[in-house]
Write an enzyme that holds these catalytic residues in place. Structure first.
Site, PDB file in Angstrom:
ATOM      1  N   THR A 186       0.975  -1.094  -0.062  1.00 51.54           N
ATOM      2  CA  THR A 186       0.018   0.105  -0.166  1.00 51.54           C
ATOM      3  C   THR A 186       0.973   1.352  -0.028  1.00 51.54           C
ATOM      4  O   THR A 186       2.069   1.076   0.327  1.00 51.54           O
ATOM      5  CB  THR A 186      -0.803  -0.078   1.233  1.00 51.54           C
ATOM      6  OG1 THR A 186      -0.025   0.222   2.391  1.00 51.54           O
ATOM      7  CG2 THR A 186      -1.738  -1.082   1.401  1.00 51.54           C
ATOM      8  N   GLU A 331      -5.590  -4.492  -0.382  1.00 53.17           N
ATOM      9  CA  GLU A 331      -5.761  -5.928   0.607  1.00 53.17           C
ATOM     10  C   GLU A 331      -6.593  -6.639  -0.059  1.00 53.17           C
ATOM     11  O   GLU A 331      -6.883  -7.888   0.607  1.00 53.17           O
ATOM     12  CB  GLU A 331      -6.096  -5.022   1.794  1.00 53.17           C
ATOM     13  CG  GLU A 331      -4.819  -4.582   2.587  1.00 53.17           C
ATOM     14  CD  GLU A 331      -4.803  -3.004   2.535  1.00 53.17           C
ATOM     15  OE1 GLU A 331      -5.308  -2.657   1.285  1.00 53.17           O
ATOM     16  OE2 GLU A 331      -4.420  -2.222   3.105  1.00 53.17           O
ATOM     17  N   LYS A 441     -15.602  15.860  11.596  1.00 51.21           N
ATOM     18  CA  LYS A 441     -16.699  15.596  12.618  1.00 51.21           C
ATOM     19  C   LYS A 441     -17.137  16.921  13.122  1.00 51.21           C
ATOM     20  O   LYS A 441     -16.479  17.748  14.037  1.00 51.21           O
ATOM     21  CB  LYS A 441     -15.931  14.826  13.910  1.00 51.21           C
ATOM     22  CG  LYS A 441     -15.708  13.319  13.463  1.00 51.21           C
ATOM     23  CD  LYS A 441     -14.825  12.767  14.506  1.00 51.21           C
ATOM     24  CE  LYS A 441     -14.601  11.293  13.726  1.00 51.21           C
ATOM     25  NZ  LYS A 441     -13.255  10.918  14.353  1.00 51.21           N
ATOM     26  N   TRP A 446     -21.324  13.458  11.363  1.00 44.89           N
ATOM     27  CA  TRP A 446     -20.268  13.490  10.443  1.00 44.89           C
ATOM     28  C   TRP A 446     -20.412  13.990   8.963  1.00 44.89           C
ATOM     29  O   TRP A 446     -21.725  13.816   8.325  1.00 44.89           O
ATOM     30  CB  TRP A 446     -19.700  11.773  10.093  1.00 44.89           C
ATOM     31  CG  TRP A 446     -19.133  11.355  11.021  1.00 44.89           C
ATOM     32  CD1 TRP A 446     -18.540  11.737  12.343  1.00 44.89           C
ATOM     33  CD2 TRP A 446     -18.783  10.033  11.298  1.00 44.89           C
ATOM     34  NE1 TRP A 446     -18.017  10.981  13.074  1.00 44.89           N
ATOM     35  CE2 TRP A 446     -17.969   9.627  12.473  1.00 44.89           C
ATOM     36  CE3 TRP A 446     -18.775   8.903  10.320  1.00 44.89           C
ATOM     37  CZ2 TRP A 446     -17.425   8.592  12.952  1.00 44.89           C
ATOM     38  CZ3 TRP A 446     -18.251   7.608  10.793  1.00 44.89           C
ATOM     39  CH2 TRP A 446     -17.599   7.374  12.015  1.00 44.89           C
TER      40      TRP A 446
HETATM   41  P1  ADP Z   1      -3.465   3.238  -1.347  1.00 41.67           P
HETATM   42  O1  ADP Z   1      -4.381   3.173   0.106  1.00 41.67           O
HETATM   43  O2  ADP Z   1      -2.153   2.759  -1.418  1.00 41.67           O
HETATM   44  O3  ADP Z   1      -3.709   4.372  -2.115  1.00 41.67           O
HETATM   45  P2  ADP Z   1      -5.544   1.575  -2.467  1.00 41.67           P
HETATM   46  O4  ADP Z   1      -5.679   1.580  -3.945  1.00 41.67           O
HETATM   47  O5  ADP Z   1      -5.505   0.142  -1.887  1.00 41.67           O
HETATM   48  O6  ADP Z   1      -4.259   2.201  -2.195  1.00 41.67           O
HETATM   49  O7  ADP Z   1      -6.710   2.265  -1.845  1.00 41.67           O
HETATM   50  C1  ADP Z   1      -7.893   1.812  -1.460  1.00 41.67           C
HETATM   51  C2  ADP Z   1      -8.887   3.013  -0.917  1.00 41.67           C
HETATM   52  O8  ADP Z   1      -9.148   3.753  -2.216  1.00 41.67           O
HETATM   53  C3  ADP Z   1     -10.159   2.428  -0.320  1.00 41.67           C
HETATM   54  O9  ADP Z   1      -9.987   1.906   1.186  1.00 41.67           O
HETATM   55  C4  ADP Z   1     -11.034   3.703  -0.643  1.00 41.67           C
HETATM   56  O10 ADP Z   1     -10.747   4.518   0.660  1.00 41.67           O
HETATM   57  C5  ADP Z   1     -10.695   4.451  -1.742  1.00 41.67           C
HETATM   58  N1  ADP Z   1     -11.313   4.157  -2.923  1.00 41.67           N
HETATM   59  C6  ADP Z   1     -11.243   3.142  -3.820  1.00 41.67           C
HETATM   60  N2  ADP Z   1     -12.289   3.155  -4.618  1.00 41.67           N
HETATM   61  C7  ADP Z   1     -12.973   4.201  -4.352  1.00 41.67           C
HETATM   62  C8  ADP Z   1     -14.406   4.761  -4.785  1.00 41.67           C
HETATM   63  N3  ADP Z   1     -14.998   4.054  -5.807  1.00 41.67           N
HETATM   64  N4  ADP Z   1     -14.978   5.478  -4.049  1.00 41.67           N
HETATM   65  C9  ADP Z   1     -14.241   6.052  -3.055  1.00 41.67           C
HETATM   66  N5  ADP Z   1     -13.083   5.644  -2.487  1.00 41.67           N
HETATM   67  C10 ADP Z   1     -12.471   4.749  -3.287  1.00 41.67           C
END
Ligand code: ADP
Length: 545
Positions: A186, A331, A441, A446
């Site tokens: 990540t 993940e 918050k 929220w």
């Molecule tokens: P990193 O944390 O390395 O940027 P990831 O690609 O694993 O990598 O990120 C996942 C996160 O991206 C999700 O937990 C979410 O918060 C956000 N995310 C992914 N797709 C969407 C979406 N369609 N809408 C909103 N948030 C998203």
């Protein structure tokens, strides 16, 4: 009682074996780093992947060894995916946009034996090597004539020379399909990056769900271009899925600007593509400038961060391209949900259909979900209650790679905490409001920073927007909206922005202030970096505070 079925392991090599045999003459096209467009087919891709597999074995790479790649989306990178995993080693795709100390951390933490790199990254890797003493050598994706100055690299090897010495005449080995195949870290917005290590089996099962009609609907009739990088969660699985179905594969290389992407989309008659919203912002801006059209493109998968409504409407109304909004995370291999309508949605009005598309989608078969409150109690899937999204399924990590302490995300009960906050409606559509650490918050309630941003970027003079919570004596936190104006929108002021938001969001969500900046900070995967933004505005005092 046991069944009497063939016990065939689900291995990643079976994907390219299938494509090489049954989609032998289907094209794989690359805009190369060197410049020209390279074309060959799945049969040739498999032979070369086998040559590289043999070469890796000759170099002494063993089962389970990690091989790092620092490379763009190209045919050679695809070959490496299959060669490395094919012999039971692990493809560690490295995001070149990580900070130098993060790069150093992941290469050492993964214990990469070799690095396989594009020409672009020679200097980056040369600077890294002194701090990565265990890397045995660097394989450079190039032919002999294109080899750069490699004097600063440890044991530099020319990829084309290396594989030319092999025949490609081998059978892919068979082994336990729970073995590790690929490793992605990540981007580590807090602390060190954490690795998700995928199995062969988990990858194949993910692939099967991904190609289904209610996800990417990939087929042998598609020309598919993953713009999302192969170092960003395996380009969301597209290099595997295209081999599984035998679609034409188009690889954009290094140039991800609007013009380059547009040329490939039209020139290669791309029907399917996928990337984060930032990429599509650049494409749409370019097409607006040149009056572009997308006659062949059927659908675009948009995920990684929320897809703004305005972007969806532009794709669909102006260019006739269907948007599939998707959500996932490293993940989760990464796919969790995809947004396609159900049968009962057939008669929705156009507006209502786009309303539904604002959801990040509903669970793919294989992923189960629930939302929980702060005490961990399950909340109803009524589309109203919001809580932390938890997921479980065969392509979701049970734990991170090689970290001694239990990761906080990992729960004893078999549910992985995503850190995302959402509502789930009775049909399973998830409505993400925020990351847990990004919610604003205000007075115990929220405010969704994502919703605020999405509404704001609907303004024609706003190129990008980010909402963060700043301290407030009465309400705890109140929203600050940070805005990047478009090129021709430099006269946009605070009152214009607030006036535009009025009526589109709840009154108490109205930002207490608007700040204008030239650029917003982004993470290595192109997402807004709220962490950096909050740091930049930490001394900012809201006029209402
Ligand atoms: P990193 O944390 O390395 O940027 P990831 O690609 O694993 O990598 O990120 C996942 C996160 O991206 C999700 O937990 C979410 O918060 C956000 N995310 C992914 N797709 C969407 C979406 N369609 N809408 C909103 N948030 C998203």
């Amino acid at each position: 009682m046991l069944a009497k079925m063939m016990d065939r392991p689900l291995l990643i090599s079976s994907l390219i074996a299938h494509a090489g045999k049954w989609h032998a003459d289907t094209e794989v096209v690359t805009k190369t780093i060197e410049g020209p467009v390279h074309r060959y087919d799945w049969a040739a891709a498999e032979v070369r992947a086998k040559q590289f597999a043999q070469a890796l074995q000759r170099l002494g790479v063993k089962f389970g060894d990690r091989i790092g790649t620092l490379a763009w989306n190209t045919y050679r990178h695809v070959e490496a995916y299959y060669a490395i995993a094919g012999i039971g080693a692990v493809t560690h795709t490295i995001n070149p946009r990580l900070f130098p100390d993060q790069l150093e951390y992941v290469v050492n933490h993964a214990d990469d034996q070799y690095l396989v790199i594009d020409l672009t990254f020679v200097d980056l890797v040369a600077d890294l090597l002194p701090k990565a003493p265990k890397v045995k050598g660097v394989i450079v994706f190039a032919g002999k004539d294109d080899m750069p100055d490699v004097s600063r690299l440890r044991n530099p090897i020319c990829y084309e020379e290396l594989i030319a010495a092999e025949t490609g005449d081998m059978d892919w080995p068979s082994f336990d399909d729970n073995s590790a195949a690929a490793l992605c870290y990540t981007s580590g917005t807090t602390g060190n990056p954490k690795g998700a290590i995928y199995a062969h089996k988990s990858t194949i099962v993910h692939t099967l769900s991904q190609i289904a009609p209610d996800c990417m609907a990939l087929s042998a009739r598609d020309s598919a271009m993953p713009v999302v990088p192969m170092f960003h969660v395996n380009a969301w699985g597209v290099p595997y899925a295209t081999a599984a179905v035998g679609s034409k594969l188009v690889l954009p290389g290094r140039d991800l600007d609007g013009k380059s992407i547009y040329e490939l989309l039209t020139g290669e008659k791309v029907t399917f593509t996928a990337a984060v919203p930032t990429i599509w912002m650049m494409l749409l801006a370019h097409m607006k400038e040149v009056g572009g059209k997308l006659p062949d493109l059927d659908r675009v998968v948009i995920g990684g961060s929320a897809c703004p409504r305005a972007m969806m409407e532009t794709f669909q109304n102006d260019y006739g391209v269907n948007v599939i909004h998707a959500w996932g995370m490293t993940e989760m291999s990464p796919l969790g949900t995809a947004n396609t309508p159900k049968r009962k949605h057939a008669d929705l009005s156009d507006t209502a259909a786009v309303d539904l598309q604002q959801s990040a989608g509903r669970p793919l078969y294989g992923v189960d979900m629930k939302i929980v409150d702060e005490a961990g109690a399950t909340l109803p899937n009524d589309g109203e209650a919001t809580g932390e999204l938890k997921v479980t399924g065969p392509w979701i990590i049970a734990d991170y790679f090689n970290i001694p302490e239990k990761a906080p995300a990992h729960a004893e009960d078999g549910w992985f905490g995503t850190g995302d906050v959402c509502a789930i409606d009775p049909d399973g559509y998830i409505w993400i409001t925020d990351r847990l650490k990004d919610v604003i918050k205000s007075g115990g309630e929220w405010i969704s920073s994502i919703d605020l941003e999405n509404v704001a970027v609907g303004h024609p003079k706003i190129a990008e927007a980010a909402a963060i919570g700043l301290p407030h004596p009465k309400w705890d936190e109140r929203p600050l909206l940070v805005v990047v104006r478009t090129k021709d929108g430099q006269d946009l002021g605070k009152d214009d922005v607030l006036g535009y938001l009025e009526g589109k969001i709840a009154k108490w969500w109205m930002p207490d202030d608007v700040a204008f900046v030239d650029e917003l900070p982004h993470t290595a995967t192109g997402k807004l970096s709220k962490l950096q933004l909050r740091a930049r505005f930490k001394d900012y005092v809201l006029p209402t505070a």
